[in-house]
Write an enzyme that holds these catalytic residues in place. Sequence first.
Site, PDB file in Angstrom:
ATOM      1  CG  ASP A 277      25.578 -13.145  -8.007  1.00  0.00           C
ATOM      2  OD1 ASP A 277      26.023 -14.254  -8.345  1.00  0.00           O
ATOM      3  OD2 ASP A 277      24.370 -12.912  -7.831  1.00  0.00           O
ATOM      4  CD  GLU A 324      27.551 -15.495 -11.871  1.00  0.00           C
ATOM      5  OE1 GLU A 324      27.461 -16.021 -12.995  1.00  0.00           O
ATOM      6  OE2 GLU A 324      26.585 -15.069 -11.238  1.00  0.00           O
ATOM      7  CG  ASP A 376      23.726 -20.533  -6.863  1.00  0.00           C
ATOM      8  OD1 ASP A 376      23.169 -20.514  -5.749  1.00  0.00           O
ATOM      9  OD2 ASP A 376      23.848 -19.515  -7.573  1.00  0.00           O
TER      10      ASP A 376
END
Length: 478
Positions: A277, A324, A376
């Site tokens: 992430d 990411e 998200d």
Amino acid sequence: MQRKSGVLMHISSLWGDYSCGSFSEEAKEFVDFLSVGGFSYWQVLPFGLVDECNSPYKSYSTFGGNPYFVDLKKLADSGLVTSAELEGSKQKTPYSCEFDRLREERVELLIAASHRVDASLKNKIDEFIDSNKHLSDFCKFMALKKANDDVEWTQWQTEKYDESVEFGWRFIQYEFFEQWKEIKDYANNKGIKIIGDIPIYVSFDSSDVYFNKNLFLMDDNNRLTDVAGVPPDYFAEDGQLWGNPLYNWHAMEKDDFCWWKDRISASLQLFDGVRIDHFRAFESFWAVPGTEKTARNGKWVKGPGMKLINAIKSVAGDSLIIAEDLGDITKEVIELVEESGFPGMRVFQFGFLGGETPHKPHNYVNNSIAYSGTHDNNTLLGYLWETPADIKVDVMNYCSCPPEAWNEKGCEAIIKTIMSSNAGLTIFPVQDLLGYGNDTRLNVPGRAEGNWLYRITKEQLNLIDVQKYNYFNRLYGR
């Protein structure tokens, strides 16, 4: 990359009877669904214990497992949970995670179960935990936290703790990893690989920080000098003030990023590949003074770059590592992702924000992972519903769908467009396969309440035409 596809759904969103999804027979049934549908990957979110906002991205340990995922039925079958305890743990609703109830009841129930283990199992548990320093630290941390009324470690008054509580956490972690191994082996034997998720940062109130203070940016009084976040962007006009401690990269480099290598190694024992992430922080990260109330007044600071990436590669080998690379992406970030060789991410919902972007499917490269949306994002249907009419027409025309049919056929048209792209791997949240709206959205960044609650029922999963998706996977060579 070989052309493959997969589905994004966290363990907590699985159906079942005990307040949230777990490593139960239902997890195997979901693997069966993926296999019949021609999918090759199951992507999950971080496996750590959730925080007070139910987020799995801020946990008491990046190495420890979430107790809520331990299957109570398996423990009952082993005689470690009573039939009365099992019955008393049944949920009130199948449609959302009951995190408040789980916080109040589940760990105490599991610790009670730990008191019933025999000597043989106790030896196995101790051997397993003692062989992993980070797990051992986590169990000790949680026992210390309990002894200090669960306050943050900076406020602890005693270093004495109840050893039965520590063993309770050892038992929980042993069961967590044993049960997950059974699920992962089942998936792998069905030809399904698991992609995990590594949050870039850890929680300040964690065993990671408590036992490794020198690896984080703190003053002599254990106050964070700067904290993590991101600047204003598509998701939040004031940016996002995450508040996590920032790494002391200079200290980490001295031992060749040993803590990070341990972290990657541990993750790749759990999963077949991982998504890192906020990968862009490896190039530069947004540092916000610890006294700020929003992320607006932060600044970009250079990260460790290829030094850390090479350390990660030294333990990852040929395993899939996904970068990411979303958010405020610069030329330097693009160059770092390319130099790393890791596949980056493409998100369809970002493709029509204006101008030519790498998120439009005709620009997808093979070495990328293409998503209809991430955890998200809004769901596809929610995205279409909220997209301005003129852009919605462009989106539908792009996907060869009559604009007036966006509500009935838009989601499937987008999924087929992504599947037909050049991206090596395509991933779809399960809500998008169902064509569900924003009431099933998993997370709204910057919002503290009402996130991470979504659960699917078995009846809803059965509404998905698996043979249709099997056909799509064959049609597009996936």
